[in-house]
Write a protein that holds these residues in place. Sequence first.
Motif, PDB file in Angstrom:
ATOM      1  N   GLU A 235       3.366  13.384  -2.718  1.00  0.00           N
ATOM      2  CA  GLU A 235       4.503  13.917  -3.463  1.00  0.00           C
ATOM      3  C   GLU A 235       5.136  12.779  -4.227  1.00  0.00           C
ATOM      4  O   GLU A 235       5.650  11.833  -3.638  1.00  0.00           O
ATOM      5  N   SER A 236       5.065  12.844  -5.561  1.00  0.00           N
ATOM      6  CA  SER A 236       5.402  11.684  -6.388  1.00  0.00           C
ATOM      7  C   SER A 236       6.396  12.039  -7.483  1.00  0.00           C
ATOM      8  O   SER A 236       6.105  12.846  -8.372  1.00  0.00           O
ATOM      9  N   GLU A 237       7.559  11.396  -7.435  1.00  0.00           N
ATOM     10  CA  GLU A 237       8.523  11.521  -8.517  1.00  0.00           C
ATOM     11  C   GLU A 237       8.042  10.749  -9.738  1.00  0.00           C
ATOM     12  O   GLU A 237       8.264  11.168 -10.883  1.00  0.00           O
ATOM     13  N   ALA A 238       7.364   9.625  -9.501  1.00  0.00           N
ATOM     14  CA  ALA A 238       6.823   8.840 -10.621  1.00  0.00           C
ATOM     15  C   ALA A 238       5.809   9.648 -11.415  1.00  0.00           C
ATOM     16  O   ALA A 238       5.791   9.607 -12.653  1.00  0.00           O
ATOM     17  N   LEU A 239       4.951  10.389 -10.728  1.00  0.00           N
ATOM     18  CA  LEU A 239       3.965  11.219 -11.413  1.00  0.00           C
ATOM     19  C   LEU A 239       4.661  12.322 -12.211  1.00  0.00           C
ATOM     20  O   LEU A 239       4.252  12.640 -13.340  1.00  0.00           O
ATOM     21  N   ALA A 240       5.732  12.889 -11.657  1.00  0.00           N
ATOM     22  CA  ALA A 240       6.469  13.931 -12.378  1.00  0.00           C
ATOM     23  C   ALA A 240       7.072  13.388 -13.668  1.00  0.00           C
ATOM     24  O   ALA A 240       6.982  14.011 -14.730  1.00  0.00           O
ATOM     25  N   GLY A 377       9.874  -1.755 -14.216  1.00  0.00           N
ATOM     26  CA  GLY A 377      10.626  -1.836 -12.977  1.00  0.00           C
ATOM     27  C   GLY A 377      11.170  -0.484 -12.547  1.00  0.00           C
ATOM     28  O   GLY A 377      11.146  -0.132 -11.362  1.00  0.00           O
ATOM     29  N   PHE A 378      11.652   0.276 -13.515  1.00  0.00           N
ATOM     30  CA  PHE A 378      12.160   1.617 -13.225  1.00  0.00           C
ATOM     31  C   PHE A 378      11.052   2.499 -12.657  1.00  0.00           C
ATOM     32  O   PHE A 378      11.232   3.193 -11.657  1.00  0.00           O
ATOM     33  N   VAL A 379       9.880   2.447 -13.291  1.00  0.00           N
ATOM     34  CA  VAL A 379       8.770   3.282 -12.853  1.00  0.00           C
ATOM     35  C   VAL A 379       8.285   2.861 -11.470  1.00  0.00           C
ATOM     36  O   VAL A 379       7.987   3.693 -10.612  1.00  0.00           O
ATOM     37  N   GLU A 380       8.206   1.561 -11.227  1.00  0.00           N
ATOM     38  CA  GLU A 380       7.766   1.090  -9.915  1.00  0.00           C
ATOM     39  C   GLU A 380       8.765   1.463  -8.828  1.00  0.00           C
ATOM     40  O   GLU A 380       8.387   1.719  -7.681  1.00  0.00           O
ATOM     41  N   ALA A 381      10.047   1.510  -9.188  1.00  0.00           N
ATOM     42  CA  ALA A 381      11.054   1.951  -8.213  1.00  0.00           C
ATOM     43  C   ALA A 381      10.814   3.414  -7.839  1.00  0.00           C
ATOM     44  O   ALA A 381      10.957   3.801  -6.675  1.00  0.00           O
ATOM     45  N   LEU A 382      10.423   4.223  -8.836  1.00  0.00           N
ATOM     46  CA  LEU A 382      10.076   5.603  -8.528  1.00  0.00           C
ATOM     47  C   LEU A 382       8.857   5.665  -7.613  1.00  0.00           C
ATOM     48  O   LEU A 382       8.814   6.442  -6.668  1.00  0.00           O
ATOM     49  N   ARG A 383       7.865   4.823  -7.901  1.00  0.00           N
ATOM     50  CA  ARG A 383       6.637   4.841  -7.095  1.00  0.00           C
ATOM     51  C   ARG A 383       6.926   4.451  -5.650  1.00  0.00           C
ATOM     52  O   ARG A 383       6.222   4.897  -4.734  1.00  0.00           O
ATOM     53  N   SER A 384       7.931   3.635  -5.441  1.00  0.00           N
ATOM     54  CA  SER A 384       8.242   3.224  -4.067  1.00  0.00           C
ATOM     55  C   SER A 384       8.724   4.403  -3.228  1.00  0.00           C
ATOM     56  O   SER A 384       8.721   4.331  -2.004  1.00  0.00           O
TER      57      SER A 384
END
Length: 450
Positions: A235-240, A377-384
């Motif tokens: 379940e990924s917010e980054a993917l969304a 950095g924003f995207v990697e924070a989502l991936r975390s």
Amino acid sequence: MTMQHSVRFSGQRTGDAPLTWGQQWLWEEVEKFAPHHEHLNLSEVVDVPEGVSLPDVLTALQRLLEQWESVRTTYSVGPSGEPQQHVPSGGTLDVVERTARAEEARSAAHALAAALRSVPFPLDGFPIRAGVVTSEGCPRHLVIVIFHLATDGWDLRNLLAEIKQLLAAPGEERTVAARIHPLDQSECQRGPEGRAVSERSLTYWKKQLLNAPADMFSGRAPVPESPRFQESYVESEALAVAIRDLSRHLKASPTVIFLALASVCLGRLTGEPRVLLLLGCHNRFSPSKRAATGPLYQDAPLTVDLAGADFQAVVRRTWRASLSAYSAAKWDPRLVEAAVQEVVRERGQSVDLSCNAIVMLEPHTGLPPSPSPADAGFVEALRSRTRKLKMPGTAQDRTGRRFFLRAQNTSRAVLTSLRTDTTVLSGEDCAQFLDDVEELAVRELLTISR
């Protein structure tokens, strides 16, 4: 405490018919797993509005059963050996009532749903179960479990909307919307219109099969695991966010973007320059079909040519291919089976139809905005915040299926899942594939936003 209530209903018509194409598509899996096909049970928990009494809930169920022919349909094998459906004029549905303390009512409802879902439906019984969780004498939650032969995801959504309306206005007289039911679909499919639709689909199928890979996983032979089929969820917010923004940049739907991502990752995994996915289609492109009851779902081959293409080109190719696939997902299973065998004989080699995909993505609302250009950095924070889950495996899957990929929206993320046959892809490969889809989406977002 557990009690039981009986809901008697009387439908407006009765009848018998062969299964629809969508029901036939599911029947194959029902037969393979019989009698243990409980994995085809779908469950939902519906909140009961304040002020609605238990008799109101039972009346709402009665009216639903009378309106929705597919949930009061039984199945059998006829004298010729062919499966058939029967809509009775009426019957009785037993409804379980469980009492719980107010603070435990929701968890009790989900426990009841799991219990009702865990038991396979007998084919000669009604394909619906219901239960009510009450506390302090008031109904709090309605539990509904339906056999997949009687519904698909879209139809279930319609059915839930209907039951919520019935609960919101108990006793109110409402005009019953005209709907296409499986009896109507079966008649249409056996007539001139149905034969013409199926013939057009067969023409498309044969064209795709002639150029299909003989084995998408040629040369891959890991040690089979136990259980044989492994499944992972992400379940990924980054993917969304990535799919939303890629969709805007490339002017393609979220479904097309995801299919392009999956095709690229599958091509890299297998080394195939052309990938073929059996794409699940809801087949509800007109208002009457969107309101139809019963399963209309079928699949169609989606072939994506990856050779010499960057991601933007893959998206364009996927868009063109998906339009054709969606238009060809209405077919007589017996005719398609014969067509596959005909193509195999003509090619002198097998056709790999073992990769399936079901994508139910719509534009997300409420996601955090991406900086422009996108900030790594924003995207990697989502991936975390990505959640990963390894599911219990299963000993078998649908006949011939070795790769089953699904994607759907959650409130602020995209939920992907993959089940793989470990004779070709290990459990580790299964989990890694979902990671690769997310990583590719993020990388393409950062590239296209610069």
